[in-house]
Each structure stands twice: as structure tokens, then as C-alpha cells.
Design a protein around this motif. Structure first.
Motif, PDB file in Angstrom:
ATOM      1  N   VAL A   1       0.915  -1.114  -0.101  1.00 15.22           N
ATOM      2  CA  VAL A   1       0.021  -0.151  -0.022  1.00 15.22           C
ATOM      3  C   VAL A   1       0.939   1.418   0.243  1.00 15.22           C
ATOM      4  O   VAL A   1       1.814   1.444   0.915  1.00 15.22           O
ATOM      5  CB  VAL A   1      -0.990  -0.005   1.473  1.00 15.22           C
ATOM      6  CG1 VAL A   1      -1.564   1.315   1.185  1.00 15.22           C
ATOM      7  CG2 VAL A   1      -1.684  -1.303   1.154  1.00 15.22           C
ATOM      8  N   GLU A   2       0.700   2.142  -0.972  1.00 15.14           N
ATOM      9  CA  GLU A   2       1.380   3.463  -0.927  1.00 15.14           C
ATOM     10  C   GLU A   2       0.591   4.396  -0.391  1.00 15.14           C
ATOM     11  O   GLU A   2      -0.543   4.716  -0.682  1.00 15.14           O
ATOM     12  CB  GLU A   2       1.627   3.768  -2.369  1.00 15.14           C
ATOM     13  CG  GLU A   2       2.588   4.802  -2.647  1.00 15.14           C
ATOM     14  CD  GLU A   2       2.687   5.408  -4.144  1.00 15.14           C
ATOM     15  OE1 GLU A   2       3.048   6.333  -4.181  1.00 15.14           O
ATOM     16  OE2 GLU A   2       2.960   4.216  -4.795  1.00 15.14           O
ATOM     17  N   LYS A   3       1.106   5.163   0.789  1.00 13.05           N
ATOM     18  CA  LYS A   3       0.500   6.269   1.389  1.00 13.05           C
ATOM     19  C   LYS A   3       1.069   7.306   0.700  1.00 13.05           C
ATOM     20  O   LYS A   3       2.027   8.135   1.125  1.00 13.05           O
ATOM     21  CB  LYS A   3       0.652   6.105   2.746  1.00 13.05           C
ATOM     22  CG  LYS A   3      -0.069   7.108   3.710  1.00 13.05           C
ATOM     23  CD  LYS A   3       0.418   7.066   5.344  1.00 13.05           C
ATOM     24  CE  LYS A   3      -0.209   8.114   5.983  1.00 13.05           C
ATOM     25  NZ  LYS A   3       0.037   7.923   7.202  1.00 13.05           N
TER      26      LYS A   3
END
Length: 93
Positions: A29-31
Motif C-alpha cells: 500500500v502506498e500512502k
């Protein structure tokens, strides 16, 4: 049911397919992170302050205060002009 006939009955069963869970450790997951500067914060605070100014009725014929033209104050100035044409009680929520 005296035992002279065969017992007949109906059964309804809902069959749910098996659900295979994915390996959640494999997900990435890229925040997203936004860089906010002090000038961005100051500009936002000024814009909020300009749009939340208090309202005070002026006597008929009184001159309006001059404001510098910006997108938020232009809307406030046009609202002030229309409210002078038809005086009304203002409420603040």
C-alpha cells in the motif's frame, strides 16, 4: 402417523462456496504524503478568516470599507452590496 405410510419430508440447504483468503502480507500500500509549507497554512488561515468575517449593519449612506480584491473577498463584497440594497437581519451560525 400410524406407521402405515413412508415419511416424506423436504429439506432446503444453502450451499455457500468456499472463500479462499488472499495472502495479505504480499499486498503493498502506498500512502501519499503532501508537503505543506508554512505559507500554505498561513494562506488557508487567511482565506478562512476572510470568509468568516462578522457582519455589522451600517447607517444608511455610510461608506463601505475598501477591501483588496481576491476571490474570497470579491464574493464577500458582492454579498455586502446586495445586502445594502435590501436590509435584512443577519444571523451568525
Amino acid at each position: 402417523m400410524s406407521g402405515k405410510t413412508d415419511l416424506t419430508y423436504t429439506v432446503a440447504i444453502e450451499v455457500v462456496p468456499a472463500i479462499a483468503l488472499a495472502d495479505f502480507k504480499a499486498f503493498q500500500v502506498e500512502k501519499p504524503v503532501a508537503e505543506v509549507t508554512d505559507s500554505d497554512v498561513d494562506e488557508a488561515i487567511k482565506r478562512i478568516a476572510d470568509t468568516n468575517r462578522g457582519y455589522a449593519a451600517k447607517a444608511e449612506g455610510a461608506k463601505a470599507e475598501s477591501v483588496t480584491a481576491s476571490p474570497s473577498t470579491s464574493r464577500a463584497a458582492s454579498t455586502a452590496k446586495s445586502s445594502r440594497a435590501a436590509p435584512a437581519k443577519a444571523s451568525r451560525s
